[in-house]
Design an enzyme around this catalytic site. Sequence first.
Site, PDB file in Angstrom:
ATOM      1  N   ASP A  12       0.513  -1.003  -0.170  1.00 12.36           N
ATOM      2  CA  ASP A  12       0.065   0.124   0.171  1.00 12.36           C
ATOM      3  C   ASP A  12       1.024   1.359   0.074  1.00 12.36           C
ATOM      4  O   ASP A  12       2.208   1.011   0.512  1.00 12.36           O
ATOM      5  CB  ASP A  12      -0.833  -0.088   0.942  1.00 12.36           C
ATOM      6  N   SER A  13      -0.042   2.270  -0.515  1.00 12.36           N
ATOM      7  CA  SER A  13       1.070   3.493   0.007  1.00 12.36           C
ATOM      8  C   SER A  13       1.646   3.971   1.011  1.00 12.36           C
ATOM      9  O   SER A  13       2.530   4.277   1.571  1.00 12.36           O
ATOM     10  CB  SER A  13       0.522   4.496  -1.235  1.00 12.36           C
ATOM     11  N   CYS A  75      -3.489  -1.221  -1.736  1.00 13.75           N
ATOM     12  CA  CYS A  75      -4.313   0.794  -2.117  1.00 13.75           C
ATOM     13  C   CYS A  75      -5.441   0.336  -3.080  1.00 13.75           C
ATOM     14  O   CYS A  75      -5.153   0.148  -4.279  1.00 13.75           O
ATOM     15  CB  CYS A  75      -2.774   0.967  -2.793  1.00 13.75           C
ATOM     16  N   GLU A 151      -3.898   9.184   8.940  1.00 15.97           N
ATOM     17  CA  GLU A 151      -2.341   9.243   9.538  1.00 15.97           C
ATOM     18  C   GLU A 151      -1.926   9.816  10.714  1.00 15.97           C
ATOM     19  O   GLU A 151      -0.986   9.454  11.357  1.00 15.97           O
ATOM     20  CB  GLU A 151      -1.701   9.421   8.259  1.00 15.97           C
ATOM     21  N   CYS A 183     -11.324   3.001   0.158  1.00 17.16           N
ATOM     22  CA  CYS A 183      -9.541   3.195   0.277  1.00 17.16           C
ATOM     23  C   CYS A 183      -9.166   2.702   1.645  1.00 17.16           C
ATOM     24  O   CYS A 183      -9.820   2.797   2.741  1.00 17.16           O
ATOM     25  CB  CYS A 183      -9.524   4.808   0.513  1.00 17.16           C
ATOM     26  N   HIS A 185      -7.244   3.488   4.378  1.00 14.33           N
ATOM     27  CA  HIS A 185      -7.179   4.131   4.959  1.00 14.33           C
ATOM     28  C   HIS A 185      -8.301   4.220   6.289  1.00 14.33           C
ATOM     29  O   HIS A 185      -8.773   4.172   7.717  1.00 14.33           O
ATOM     30  CB  HIS A 185      -6.566   5.174   5.525  1.00 14.33           C
TER      31      HIS A 185
HETATM   32  N1  DGL Z   1      -3.490   3.551  -0.247  1.00 12.73           N
HETATM   33  C1  DGL Z   1      -4.646   4.967  -0.374  1.00 12.73           C
HETATM   34  C2  DGL Z   1      -5.769   3.873  -1.060  1.00 12.73           C
HETATM   35  O1  DGL Z   1      -6.256   3.060  -1.069  1.00 12.73           O
HETATM   36  C3  DGL Z   1      -4.919   5.621   0.528  1.00 12.73           C
HETATM   37  C4  DGL Z   1      -3.968   6.792   0.521  1.00 12.73           C
HETATM   38  C5  DGL Z   1      -2.711   7.277  -0.341  1.00 12.73           C
HETATM   39  O2  DGL Z   1      -3.383   8.306  -1.004  1.00 12.73           O
HETATM   40  O3  DGL Z   1      -1.978   7.030  -0.520  1.00 12.73           O
HETATM   41  O4  DGL Z   1      -6.207   4.437  -2.387  1.00 12.73           O
END
Ligand code: DGL
Length: 265
Positions: A12-13, A75, A151, A183, A185
């Site tokens: 993931d990011s 992600c 975050e 998303c 998060h």
């Molecule tokens: N992990 C990203 C998602 O699920 C969200 C966080 C980001 O913008 O990188 O879309």
Amino acid sequence: MTANELPIGVFDSGVGGLTVAAALLEHLPAESILYLGDTARLPYGTKSPETVARYTRRNLDFLLGRGVKAVVVACNTASALALDRIEASVPVWGVVEPGASAAARVARGPIGVLATESTIRSGAYEAAIRRRRGDLEVIPQACPLFVPLVEEGWADDPITEEIARRYLEPLLDRGAEALVLGCTHYPVLKPVLQRVAGDAVSLVDSAETVAALVAVELAAAGLLRVTAPGGPRVELCVTDAGERFQRIADQILRDGAPPLEWVEV
Ligand code: DGL
């Protein structure tokens, strides 16, 4: 080590994809996970498809280089923007299609999709839900403030509730009966989102559906691990220093988070 004993790669990011990793650990008690959080390049959700595809390719190559038997792109932005642009020598799953399946199963009326700006702009969720349930209205809503709030560790703050109210009100006014948490998060915000949306609205989290799909397809590919590893089941890699990551990872993973490894991808 046999192919079956290799870990499942998850990336993931940032830290949010650990909600998917946690569901995988729960559904697949013998498997181990190598997780990469691309914290140096977060957020993906505001970036172009080309950039997200480039990051996705690098993350995938990193995980394959370390030795994984399959990869979960945990992600939503990468799944929506880049999954159809990459090829790999192992099975790769995204989170958008499973999320859309889960939404199509539970919804009887309009479905709201909450996601990053880039995911919403891609139209990937709308298309995936419409393919399954052409009869349902899909209402997209970008929620760019949610990721920084998670975050920051403010999942349970009155400010977060106020912002959630602003994002959700237009969807609820249009009769949304289910909200897709599009998303990684957002599952962390479930309590506040449920409070704002009310109990009659279903929150659709793709993590469970992804885990169930991975379990079935790993078994079909003959790649399931039978005996759990003796040591820890999760390795965590990040591309930038991760004090915050460590704190939130500790909350998401049931057995707490192992120390982070700082890597270049
Ligand atoms: N992990 C990203 C998602 O699920 C969200 C966080 C980001 O913008 O990188 O879309």
